[in-house]
Design a protein around this motif. Structure first.
Motif, mmCIF file in Angstrom:
data_model
loop_
_atom_site.group_PDB
_atom_site.id
_atom_site.type_symbol
_atom_site.label_atom_id
_atom_site.label_comp_id
_atom_site.label_asym_id
_atom_site.label_seq_id
_atom_site.Cartn_x
_atom_site.Cartn_y
_atom_site.Cartn_z
ATOM 1 N N TRP A 473 0.837 -1.222 0.000
ATOM 2 C CA TRP A 473 0.000 0.000 0.000
ATOM 3 C C TRP A 473 0.864 1.260 0.000
ATOM 4 O O TRP A 473 0.604 2.206 -0.738
ATOM 5 N N LYS A 477 2.466 4.400 -3.700
ATOM 6 C CA LYS A 477 2.249 5.846 -3.729
ATOM 7 C C LYS A 477 3.548 6.571 -3.366
ATOM 8 O O LYS A 477 4.288 6.128 -2.506
ATOM 9 N N LEU A 480 1.495 9.984 0.806
ATOM 10 C CA LEU A 480 0.301 9.494 1.486
ATOM 11 C C LEU A 480 -0.389 10.668 2.155
ATOM 12 O O LEU A 480 0.260 11.478 2.833
ATOM 13 N N TYR A 483 -5.656 11.419 5.151
ATOM 14 C CA TYR A 483 -6.880 10.627 4.975
ATOM 15 C C TYR A 483 -6.531 9.148 4.793
ATOM 16 O O TYR A 483 -7.147 8.269 5.411
ATOM 17 N N ASP A 484 -5.498 8.840 3.945
ATOM 18 C CA ASP A 484 -5.074 7.453 3.737
ATOM 19 C C ASP A 484 -4.594 6.828 5.046
ATOM 20 O O ASP A 484 -4.934 5.690 5.381
ATOM 21 N N ASN A 487 -7.486 6.131 7.531
ATOM 22 C CA ASN A 487 -8.269 4.944 7.151
ATOM 23 C C ASN A 487 -7.515 3.653 7.471
ATOM 24 O O ASN A 487 -8.097 2.673 7.938
ATOM 25 N N ARG A 488 -6.205 3.681 7.211
ATOM 26 C CA ARG A 488 -5.413 2.468 7.470
ATOM 27 C C ARG A 488 -5.399 2.156 8.965
ATOM 28 O O ARG A 488 -5.491 1.006 9.381
#
Length: 611
Positions: A473, A477, A480, A483-484, A487-488
């Motif tokens: 993940w 990218k 990051l 928001y990412d 969520n993780r």
């Protein structure tokens, strides 16, 4: 001089005898008078030689100081003889001698007048070697009148002396410079110069100069309260001066003995030696030393309650001091200094004007060539500049294209690596889990340890797959967003809740933190791993029932806290586990700060700060 007087007497007697003769007529008397007068002039003014002039100028120093009045007359006559043959060096040296003689007589206006006159003559002749000594002598003579000027001339002497002489030949300059340092209370520097001068004098066996250095060292030792060392140096100097019968030197030594006994507490002996020094210095008209002896005796008599003698000595001290340091003399000396400096600067200006005129011609010639060159150069420069701008734009474009290419290639490599991890490593780990599960269900395993081991393998492999997915993940990218990351973390907490039914989780996020905040992929994965490790520590090691995760904004950056109510530990006695060590390492990689607070039975707080 005695020869010239006797010649005058003889000629006078000859003239009177001849003119009284009965046959001598007036015309013959006049002719005889003229002849005898011319003969007298020739006899009275024989042309002196350079050697004779130098012999007068180079009389021994102690003889000159002991007989100042006699030597001053002799020196003026020597100047006239040097002028007759246009011997400029002899004239300058005689002026310097007059300056020194008047200094020892305390006539400071004449001292300044003749010293500056000598300096002018030597500067006109560009006689650097002679200037060393006249600068040094005048600097020393100014020490009680103008310390700034004294230091100025002494420094000129030392700088010029090091270019013109060997170091060992400058012992007198070093000696006198030490006196200036002593008067400024810089005793370490004074000792350095005195000792240096003494060493050179002893090598050269300079019996005149050695006592001066010994006495100066002794006076510094007296000031430092090292009386035994001072006495040794004073005795050595006094013995040399007695042997040479140096009367001025003897007077100076007697004065130094007075200071020695005064400072060491023997006031009675101090009075005896200052009186001895006073007698000799008055005999040889050494005014500076006379007034200094009176001053010291006045102080000593006052301490002994002999007030009548103290007052008499004080009056004599003031009288002598006023005679050599009155306002008129100071004013005249300042006028001489100003005249000398003005004359020197005017000469410098004339030389500069001549140099400027010569330079102007070359400047005009070179300037014309430069104008032509500049015009041609400007045309060439304009073309070259336009060409360089074009090349720079092309290079910038190439660099931008190369960066895009590199980024694309890097992204492709990331995608390829993540695909390999997912397809190869991921599928292999999944196969391991399937194989372990098949073993448990297809075979009846009675051994509990083996069952537990297989269970551990299955659990570890599942955890590894989860971490592998997190890594993929992050790799997919370049950056990051918050928001990412949020969520993780939320997904991980939900998974932890399912695995630990009895643990209560809370996850707080500061509302001021925008979802659009961006981290590098390295920073994002490290922060995620730190939170993950903190939660795992609370579950596995702390046996916590409450775990709180909070992310807050601070003035310049962010703070993450993972807090549990587990069993805790004593920070001073427990060795921290690998999980905490890994968290420290991860936060140091992104330039943040990490801290742990824990007490036995009160839980643990893990804090991470970064900007």
């Amino acid at each position: 001089m005695g020869i010239f007087v006797s010649q005058n007497i003889v000629l006078k007697e000859m003239f009177l005898t001849l003119t009284k003769h009965p046959t001598m007529v007036p015309f013959r008397k006049l002719f005889l008078f003229s002849f005898l007068l011319m003969f007298q002039i020739v006899l009275a003014h024989p042309r002196a030689t350079i050697k004779e002039i130098d012999s007068i100028n180079n009389l021994p120093f102690d003889y000159k100081i002991a007989n100042t009045s006699k030597v001053i007359k002799l020196t003026f006559h020597n100047i006239e003889k040097a002028k007759e043959i246009n011997y400029k060096k002899g004239i300058a040296q005689a002026y310097a001698n007059l300056g020194t003689l008047y200094y020892y007589q305390g006539k400071y206006d004449k001292n300044t007048f003749y010293m500056l006159k000598a300096i002018r003559f030597f500067e006109q002749q560009n006689d650097m070697k002679a200037l060393v000594w006249v600068y040094g002598d005048y600097g020393y003579q100014l020490k009680r009148r103008n310390m700034a000027q004294a230091a100025f001339y002494m420094n000129k002497a030392i700088k010029l002396g090091r270019l013109s002489y060997k170091d060992s030949e400058l012992n007198a300059i070093y000696d006198n410079y030490g006196v200036l340092k002593e008067m400024q209370n810089d005793l370490d520097s004074a000792m350095y110069f005195y000792t240096k001068a003494l060493k050179f004098k002893e090598v050269a066996n300079d019996q005149l100069g050695i006592p001066y250095s010994l006495n100066k060292i002794a006076m510094v030792r007296i000031m430092q309260k090292k009386f035994s060392e001072a006495k040794i140096h004073l005795d050595k100097a006094y013995a040399i001066r007695l042997k040479r019968n140096d009367q001025i030197g003897i007077a100076e030594n007697l004065n130094f003995y007075g200071h020695y006994f005064k400072e060491s507490g023997n006031l009675q002996q101090a009075v005896v030696y200052f009186n001895k020094a006073l007698t000799v210095s008055k005999k040889y008209d050494y005014k500076n030393l006379v007034q200094e002896n009176y001053q010291q005796l006045s102080e000593l008599y006052q301490k002994n309650n002999e007030f009548e003698k103290a007052l008499e000595c004080f009056k004599n001290h003031v009288q002598y001091k006023d005679s050599i340091q009155n306002l008129e003399l100071r004013t005249r000396q300042a006028e001489f200094d100003i005249e000398y400096e003005t004359e020197r600067k005017e000469k410098e200006i004339l030389v500069q004007k001549a140099n400027v005129a010569q330079k102007n011609f070359w400047i005009l010639t070179v300037g014309s060539l430069l104008v032509v060159s500049v015009l041609l150069g400007f045309l060439f420069y304009g073309r070259q500049r336009a060409k360089n701008r074009q090349l720079a734009r092309e290079n910038e474009l190439k660099a931008a294209l190369q960066r895009i290419e590199n980024q694309n290639e890097l992204q492709n490599q990331r995608l390829a690596i993540s695909r390999d991890l997912h397809d190869n490593i991921g599928s292999q780990l999944t196969f391991i889990i399937s194989s372990v599960d098949n073993l448990k269900y297809r075979f009846s395993i009675e051994d509990q340890q083996l069952k537990d081991k297989l269970q551990d393998i299955s659990r570890f492999t599942r955890t590894t797959i989860t971490e592998l997915r997190d890594t993929i993940w992050a790799m997919n990218k370049e950056e990051l967003s918050f928001y990412d990351l949020k969520n993780r973390i939320t997904n991980f907490i939900e998974s932890a809740k399912k695995a630990s039914e009895y643990v209560e989780f809370t996850f707080e996020i500061d509302p001021e933190i925008s979802d659009a905040v961006v981290f590098s992929s390295l920073k994002g994965i490290n922060l995620y791993r730190i939170i993950q490790e903190g939660i795992n520590n609370g579950l596995k090691h702390a046996e916590a029932r409450q775990i709180e995760i909070a992310i807050r904004k601070k003035a310049e950056g962010f703070v993450i806290q993972v807090k549990d109510n587990g069993k805790g530990f004593d920070e001073n006695s427990v060795v921290l586990n690998n999980g905490i060590a890994n968290m420290k390492k991860r936060i140091s990689e992104i330039g943040g700060q990490f801290s742990v607070q824990s007490k036995t039975g009160e839980g643990t707080i893990i804090t991470v700060e970064w900007s």
